[in-house]
Design a protein around this motif. Sequence first.
Motif, mmCIF file in Angstrom:
data_model
loop_
_atom_site.group_PDB
_atom_site.id
_atom_site.type_symbol
_atom_site.label_atom_id
_atom_site.label_comp_id
_atom_site.label_asym_id
_atom_site.label_seq_id
_atom_site.Cartn_x
_atom_site.Cartn_y
_atom_site.Cartn_z
ATOM 1 N N LEU A 247 0.823 -1.209 0.000
ATOM 2 C CA LEU A 247 0.000 0.000 0.000
ATOM 3 C C LEU A 247 0.863 1.268 0.000
ATOM 4 C CD1 LEU A 247 -2.733 1.409 0.139
ATOM 5 C CD2 LEU A 247 -2.741 1.017 2.617
ATOM 6 N N LEU A 248 0.634 2.117 -1.002
ATOM 7 C CA LEU A 248 1.282 3.418 -1.096
ATOM 8 C C LEU A 248 0.263 4.517 -0.799
ATOM 9 C CD1 LEU A 248 3.233 2.890 -4.459
ATOM 10 C CD2 LEU A 248 4.088 2.518 -2.124
ATOM 11 N N VAL A 249 0.770 5.711 -0.507
ATOM 12 C CA VAL A 249 -0.094 6.859 -0.226
ATOM 13 C C VAL A 249 0.278 8.003 -1.151
ATOM 14 C CG1 VAL A 249 -0.821 8.577 1.486
ATOM 15 C CG2 VAL A 249 -0.424 6.199 2.184
ATOM 16 N N LEU A 250 -0.722 8.555 -1.818
ATOM 17 C CA LEU A 250 -0.517 9.787 -2.573
ATOM 18 C C LEU A 250 -1.100 10.919 -1.739
ATOM 19 C CD1 LEU A 250 -0.955 10.381 -6.362
ATOM 20 C CD2 LEU A 250 -1.648 12.099 -4.707
ATOM 21 N N SER A 251 -0.234 11.818 -1.304
ATOM 22 C CA SER A 251 -0.645 12.931 -0.444
ATOM 23 C C SER A 251 -0.724 14.209 -1.277
ATOM 24 C CB SER A 251 0.354 13.107 0.706
ATOM 25 O OG SER A 251 -0.047 14.149 1.574
ATOM 26 N N ASP A 252 -1.939 14.655 -1.542
ATOM 27 C CA ASP A 252 -2.171 15.867 -2.331
ATOM 28 C C ASP A 252 -2.193 17.050 -1.371
ATOM 29 O OD1 ASP A 252 -3.052 17.944 -3.922
ATOM 30 O OD2 ASP A 252 -4.757 16.854 -4.778
ATOM 31 N N GLU A 253 -1.146 17.869 -1.427
ATOM 32 C CA GLU A 253 -0.992 18.978 -0.482
ATOM 33 C C GLU A 253 -1.060 20.336 -1.184
ATOM 34 O OE1 GLU A 253 2.455 18.088 1.950
ATOM 35 O OE2 GLU A 253 1.793 16.007 2.252
ATOM 36 N N THR A 254 -1.847 20.371 -2.261
ATOM 37 C CA THR A 254 -1.943 21.552 -3.106
ATOM 38 C C THR A 254 -2.396 22.799 -2.340
ATOM 39 O OG1 THR A 254 -2.471 20.117 -4.980
ATOM 40 C CG2 THR A 254 -2.970 22.462 -5.230
ATOM 41 N N TYR A 255 -3.273 22.621 -1.350
ATOM 42 C CA TYR A 255 -3.822 23.768 -0.605
ATOM 43 C C TYR A 255 -3.100 23.993 0.722
ATOM 44 C CZ TYR A 255 -7.677 23.608 -3.944
ATOM 45 O OH TYR A 255 -8.421 23.621 -5.101
ATOM 46 N N GLU A 256 -1.924 23.429 0.841
ATOM 47 C CA GLU A 256 -1.164 23.448 2.094
ATOM 48 C C GLU A 256 -1.098 24.814 2.766
ATOM 49 O OE1 GLU A 256 3.591 22.953 3.259
ATOM 50 O OE2 GLU A 256 2.916 22.919 1.183
ATOM 51 N N HIS A 257 -0.827 25.860 2.019
ATOM 52 C CA HIS A 257 -0.626 27.178 2.618
ATOM 53 C C HIS A 257 -1.927 27.930 2.884
ATOM 54 C CE1 HIS A 257 3.582 26.716 2.426
ATOM 55 N NE2 HIS A 257 3.746 27.000 1.148
ATOM 56 N N ILE A 258 -3.023 27.465 2.307
ATOM 57 C CA ILE A 258 -4.318 28.124 2.548
ATOM 58 C C ILE A 258 -4.989 27.381 3.693
ATOM 59 C CG2 ILE A 258 -6.488 28.907 1.530
ATOM 60 C CD1 ILE A 258 -5.143 28.746 -1.200
ATOM 61 N N ILE A 259 -4.613 27.761 4.891
ATOM 62 C CA ILE A 259 -5.046 27.060 6.095
ATOM 63 C C ILE A 259 -5.284 28.082 7.195
ATOM 64 C CG2 ILE A 259 -2.724 26.680 7.042
ATOM 65 C CD1 ILE A 259 -3.634 23.755 7.591
ATOM 66 N N TYR A 260 -6.263 27.818 8.050
ATOM 67 C CA TYR A 260 -6.701 28.802 9.037
ATOM 68 C C TYR A 260 -6.399 28.312 10.455
ATOM 69 C CZ TYR A 260 -9.300 29.679 4.768
ATOM 70 O OH TYR A 260 -9.634 29.871 3.443
ATOM 71 N N ALA A 261 -5.585 29.082 11.170
ATOM 72 C CA ALA A 261 -5.238 28.740 12.547
ATOM 73 C C ALA A 261 -6.523 28.590 13.371
ATOM 74 C CB ALA A 261 -4.341 29.835 13.131
ATOM 75 N N THR A 280 4.316 12.678 -2.557
ATOM 76 C CA THR A 280 3.792 13.981 -2.166
ATOM 77 C C THR A 280 3.656 14.874 -3.386
ATOM 78 O OG1 THR A 280 4.850 13.819 0.009
ATOM 79 C CG2 THR A 280 4.166 16.013 -0.723
ATOM 80 N N VAL A 281 2.448 15.394 -3.590
ATOM 81 C CA VAL A 281 2.181 16.282 -4.725
ATOM 82 C C VAL A 281 1.832 17.673 -4.206
ATOM 83 C CG1 VAL A 281 0.644 16.769 -6.666
ATOM 84 C CG2 VAL A 281 1.442 14.433 -6.264
ATOM 85 N N ASN A 282 2.414 18.681 -4.842
ATOM 86 C CA ASN A 282 2.105 20.059 -4.491
ATOM 87 C C ASN A 282 2.234 20.897 -5.757
ATOM 88 O OD1 ASN A 282 1.622 22.435 -2.973
ATOM 89 N ND2 ASN A 282 2.719 21.575 -1.214
ATOM 90 N N GLY A 283 1.918 22.160 -5.648
ATOM 91 C CA GLY A 283 1.979 23.016 -6.824
ATOM 92 C C GLY A 283 1.954 24.484 -6.463
ATOM 93 N N PHE A 284 1.849 25.308 -7.476
ATOM 94 C CA PHE A 284 1.937 26.754 -7.296
ATOM 95 C C PHE A 284 0.602 27.457 -7.577
ATOM 96 C CE2 PHE A 284 6.095 25.073 -8.080
ATOM 97 C CZ PHE A 284 6.957 25.842 -7.326
ATOM 98 N N SER A 285 -0.362 26.746 -8.141
ATOM 99 C CA SER A 285 -1.588 27.378 -8.629
ATOM 100 C C SER A 285 -2.393 28.074 -7.543
ATOM 101 C CB SER A 285 -2.473 26.333 -9.320
ATOM 102 O OG SER A 285 -1.908 25.916 -10.529
ATOM 103 N N LYS A 286 -2.628 27.402 -6.434
ATOM 104 C CA LYS A 286 -3.583 27.907 -5.445
ATOM 105 C C LYS A 286 -2.959 28.944 -4.515
ATOM 106 C CE LYS A 286 -6.251 24.775 -7.234
ATOM 107 N NZ LYS A 286 -7.330 25.078 -8.182
ATOM 108 N N ALA A 287 -1.912 28.558 -3.800
ATOM 109 C CA ALA A 287 -1.333 29.461 -2.805
ATOM 110 C C ALA A 287 -0.723 30.705 -3.439
ATOM 111 C CB ALA A 287 -0.280 28.733 -1.981
ATOM 112 N N PHE A 288 -0.097 30.541 -4.604
ATOM 113 C CA PHE A 288 0.591 31.670 -5.232
ATOM 114 C C PHE A 288 -0.235 32.327 -6.338
ATOM 115 C CE2 PHE A 288 3.970 28.877 -3.579
ATOM 116 C CZ PHE A 288 4.654 29.786 -2.775
ATOM 117 N N ALA A 289 -1.503 31.928 -6.450
ATOM 118 C CA ALA A 289 -2.394 32.491 -7.486
ATOM 119 C C ALA A 289 -1.749 32.390 -8.867
ATOM 120 C CB ALA A 289 -2.754 33.945 -7.163
ATOM 121 N N MET A 290 -1.268 31.195 -9.182
ATOM 122 C CA MET A 290 -0.549 30.966 -10.436
ATOM 123 C C MET A 290 -1.255 29.914 -11.298
ATOM 124 S SD MET A 290 3.424 30.996 -9.087
ATOM 125 C CE MET A 290 4.103 30.614 -10.703
#
Length: 455
Positions: A247-261, A280-290
């Motif tokens: 068993l493997l895990v794909l962790s989609d962390e695209t919204y990582e920086h858009i988080i509320y304390a 681990t998958v991440n990107g620039f689209s959401k947090a950096f408005a790209m």
Amino acid sequence: MASLYGSKRHDSSSGSPKLIRRYVKSVESSKINAMSKAESSSSDQVKVDISLSPRVNSVKPSKTVAIADHATALAQAGVPVIRLAAGEPDFDTPTIIVEAGINAIREGYTRYTPNAGTLELRTAICHKLKEENGVSYTPDQIVVSNSAKQSILQAVLAVCSPEDEVIIPAPYWVSYPEMARLADAAPVILPTLISDDFLLDPELLESKITEKTRLLILCSPSNPTGSVYPKKLLEKIAEIVAKHPRLLVLSDETYEHIIYAPATHTSFASLPGMWERTLTVNGFSKAFAMTGWRLGYIAGPKHFVAACNKIQSQSTSGASSIAQKAGVAALGLGYAGGEAISTMVKAFRERRDFLVKSFGELEGVKISEPQGAFYLFIDFSSYYGVEAEGFGKIENSESLCRYFLDNAQVALVPGDAFGDDSCIRISYAASHTTLQAAFERIKKAIIFLRPAVAV
């Protein structure tokens, strides 16, 4: 999308529903004329086999993309639609990032890059993952792609074989099950409850793992719910995963920086024993408005990442050289994107608070307050079964979205696209003024309905 917007319309003195009907009718008429011309022109020719691959036939088109495109077309046709369907920040890309892209063009940085991405960007990604996520990688364990979406697809294709099973908690991002099907794997959907903030029950997960289970997909913060997995829950999931060598895990962390304390982000790969089996998958689209820059990446053990790189080499090849220079600048903004990103997150939080409070005051509505991303996944199922005058019966999330489009001119996404028909997704990646107007329109449309089921 004719089934979503093309039936059970009513007349209105405002003229907007009539405009919608005329637009849909003109599109359908154009299609019929085009088909007639094609048939007549080919009548004297040998018929062409137009069958498609069973793999493609098994895949559904993205409903979020289709609805967003449809709403845009309606707006261009003169219908005053408020579009809250697309998952796209309404902010401009930060100036420093934009300037880096412009300078790349001016300096002639416009040629192919290495397939896996420039060493400069992959090194910057390694630094980010170490400093922000507590996970260590080398540049040869990173592949940069044309969006996180491509990264996810390549990962699924790389590790899944025919008849493998991919476990996907619902509500899910619309593309996960279809990507599994593209890999000839079987999506196994595990439902979650709004009362549990749409978080996966570890006991349910353990009960559904079989010898065919190859991949578990986790998304935190979540699209479409905005839920954030607490570290303790992820640790319980990790304990279960550790029992199954395949068993493997794909962790989609695209919204990582858009988080509320006080919510915090935990990378699954940082948990004990999980690095070697996590992609681990991440990107620039959401947090950096790209979003339009199309830039994402995957990090993981070299064996798996090299397989992703091989697939990319025979499909798109490397990402845009210009976008990669912009990505380096984005990662140079500081921890979690620095002030530019924190300003966006502050605005998203204010919008969330407004909508949670406003919708919470409506009769028959259930809400799980999102801790991240920029979506509300609201349970409107108490209105199912209601007969709306001049419209017809509201049977499910799709017909309710159609009702809101007809009577409120607000475009939303039905929850069935995400595997939960009881809810509707609202994107609050729009100005506060726009969200206020949208809520007032929806509230006005709701007045004509009464919950069919007591809440």
